[in-house]
Design an enzyme around this catalytic site. Sequence first.
Site, PDB file in Angstrom:
ATOM      1  N   ARG A 179       3.742  -1.456  -0.976  1.00 41.19           N
ATOM      2  CA  ARG A 179       4.382  -0.795   0.165  1.00 41.19           C
ATOM      3  C   ARG A 179       3.485   0.245   0.815  1.00 41.19           C
ATOM      4  O   ARG A 179       3.314   0.255   2.031  1.00 41.19           O
ATOM      5  CB  ARG A 179       5.685  -0.134  -0.283  1.00 41.19           C
ATOM      6  CG  ARG A 179       6.749  -1.110  -0.738  1.00 41.19           C
ATOM      7  CD  ARG A 179       7.758  -0.445  -1.663  1.00 41.19           C
ATOM      8  NE  ARG A 179       8.670  -1.408  -2.237  1.00 41.19           N
ATOM      9  CZ  ARG A 179       8.354  -2.238  -3.241  1.00 41.19           C
ATOM     10  NH1 ARG A 179       7.147  -2.213  -3.761  1.00 41.19           N
ATOM     11  NH2 ARG A 179       9.233  -3.099  -3.710  1.00 41.19           N
ATOM     12  N   THR A 180       2.915   1.123   0.010  1.00 41.47           N
ATOM     13  CA  THR A 180       2.150   2.236   0.579  1.00 41.47           C
ATOM     14  C   THR A 180       0.897   1.746   1.274  1.00 41.47           C
ATOM     15  O   THR A 180       0.601   2.145   2.409  1.00 41.47           O
ATOM     16  CB  THR A 180       1.790   3.254  -0.522  1.00 41.47           C
ATOM     17  OG1 THR A 180       2.986   3.676  -1.178  1.00 41.47           O
ATOM     18  CG2 THR A 180       1.093   4.462   0.069  1.00 41.47           C
ATOM     19  N   LYS A 189     -19.353   0.027 -11.383  1.00 47.71           N
ATOM     20  CA  LYS A 189     -20.743   0.010 -11.851  1.00 47.71           C
ATOM     21  C   LYS A 189     -21.162   1.371 -12.402  1.00 47.71           C
ATOM     22  O   LYS A 189     -22.327   1.567 -12.749  1.00 47.71           O
ATOM     23  CB  LYS A 189     -21.675  -0.386 -10.696  1.00 47.71           C
ATOM     24  CG  LYS A 189     -21.376  -1.762 -10.106  1.00 47.71           C
ATOM     25  CD  LYS A 189     -22.281  -2.033  -8.906  1.00 47.71           C
ATOM     26  CE  LYS A 189     -21.941  -3.366  -8.252  1.00 47.71           C
ATOM     27  NZ  LYS A 189     -22.781  -3.607  -7.046  1.00 47.71           N
ATOM     28  N   ARG A 205      -5.359   6.697  -2.952  1.00 48.94           N
ATOM     29  CA  ARG A 205      -4.466   6.715  -4.117  1.00 48.94           C
ATOM     30  C   ARG A 205      -5.337   6.700  -5.361  1.00 48.94           C
ATOM     31  O   ARG A 205      -6.274   5.899  -5.447  1.00 48.94           O
ATOM     32  CB  ARG A 205      -3.511   5.523  -4.127  1.00 48.94           C
ATOM     33  CG  ARG A 205      -2.758   5.374  -5.453  1.00 48.94           C
ATOM     34  CD  ARG A 205      -1.648   4.353  -5.395  1.00 48.94           C
ATOM     35  NE  ARG A 205      -0.510   4.879  -4.644  1.00 48.94           N
ATOM     36  CZ  ARG A 205       0.671   4.261  -4.562  1.00 48.94           C
ATOM     37  NH1 ARG A 205       0.857   3.108  -5.195  1.00 48.94           N
ATOM     38  NH2 ARG A 205       1.648   4.787  -3.871  1.00 48.94           N
ATOM     39  N   HIS A 213       3.187  12.659  -4.055  1.00 51.60           N
ATOM     40  CA  HIS A 213       3.154  11.488  -3.176  1.00 51.60           C
ATOM     41  C   HIS A 213       3.823  11.935  -1.875  1.00 51.60           C
ATOM     42  O   HIS A 213       4.973  11.607  -1.602  1.00 51.60           O
ATOM     43  CB  HIS A 213       3.909  10.329  -3.822  1.00 51.60           C
ATOM     44  CG  HIS A 213       3.704   8.998  -3.165  1.00 51.60           C
ATOM     45  ND1 HIS A 213       3.056   8.854  -1.954  1.00 51.60           N
ATOM     46  CD2 HIS A 213       4.053   7.746  -3.558  1.00 51.60           C
ATOM     47  CE1 HIS A 213       3.016   7.569  -1.630  1.00 51.60           C
ATOM     48  NE2 HIS A 213       3.619   6.879  -2.591  1.00 51.60           N
TER      49      HIS A 213
END
Length: 319
Positions: free
Chosen positions: A57-58, A85, A107, A135
């Site tokens: 969703r986000t 890496k 995020r 959030h």
Amino acid sequence: MSFGAKHLLGIEHLDSSDITTLLDLADQYADRPTDIAHRSVLAGMAQINMFFENSTRTQASFEIAGKRLGADVMNIAMQASSIKKGETLIDTALTLNAMHPDLLVVRHPNSGAVDLLAQKVNAAVLNAGDGKHEHPTQALLDALTIRRAKGRLHRLSVAICGDITHSRVARSNIWLLGKMENRIRLIGPPTLMPSQIGEFGVEVFDNIEDGLKDVDVVMMLRLQKERMDGGFIPSEREYYHRYGLNAAKLAHAKDDAIVMHPGPMNRGVEIDGTIADDINRSVIQTQVEMGVAVRMAAMHLLAQNRRDAKQAAGVMVRC
């Protein structure tokens, strides 16, 4: 429109006027989400989405929001990036900064990581969720959903039920709803309630029937098993029996109480499917819709501040 922030890293440091400004603009975008005139807002600007955790969703709503505003949107698959890496988060930030993006959506599984990135880049940074910290856009879209359903965003009684300990959504909502003068109730087992919860100015219940009595809004939370490192609940079946929302438990709330969930839902664990799909009570799909509008508004305001800052710097140099 006055919005003083350079970044959107959390709700904690916003004031009520900033929240209202953003929600008022988001309201306009919610009413006219695909208006072609919106495409000039971020025209010529580059938006990079960096998701170190899985998201549906986000991430999708940030991408749609940017494209509707005319931004050049780039999604980086962090699982296939140089982070794998051995490159550090700071080196990744410096690399991206050299590409001169205007907006950076991040995020990250670690609390505070997004704030650290914001200190190293010139772009406006939007926190799409950092660990168990915050959030902000989820809380803002929840607020817009409540305001549109109830006609106001103050002096309501709101119950937040479930895994409070691991929920960045709960933290951001506690900050936002508190700033807007609402009465907040937290419901959940003691094992899923933060030890410092007394500092938040909320009421705490371990009985869902008592906690839901006469509330205007019922906000259910997902059990975040990926963040649990021990036996926080006896079993999902027992959790549903005590804390899962069904018709009998919802009957303790006001007759016109709305039901919310940030998603993804575990049906039959946090919420009964018939309640989640009840068009007369559930606003869960509206939350998804408001997510795009809120993220459009947030990027619009941050981009406006960025342009104003560049213009002011240019004027100063010429002087």
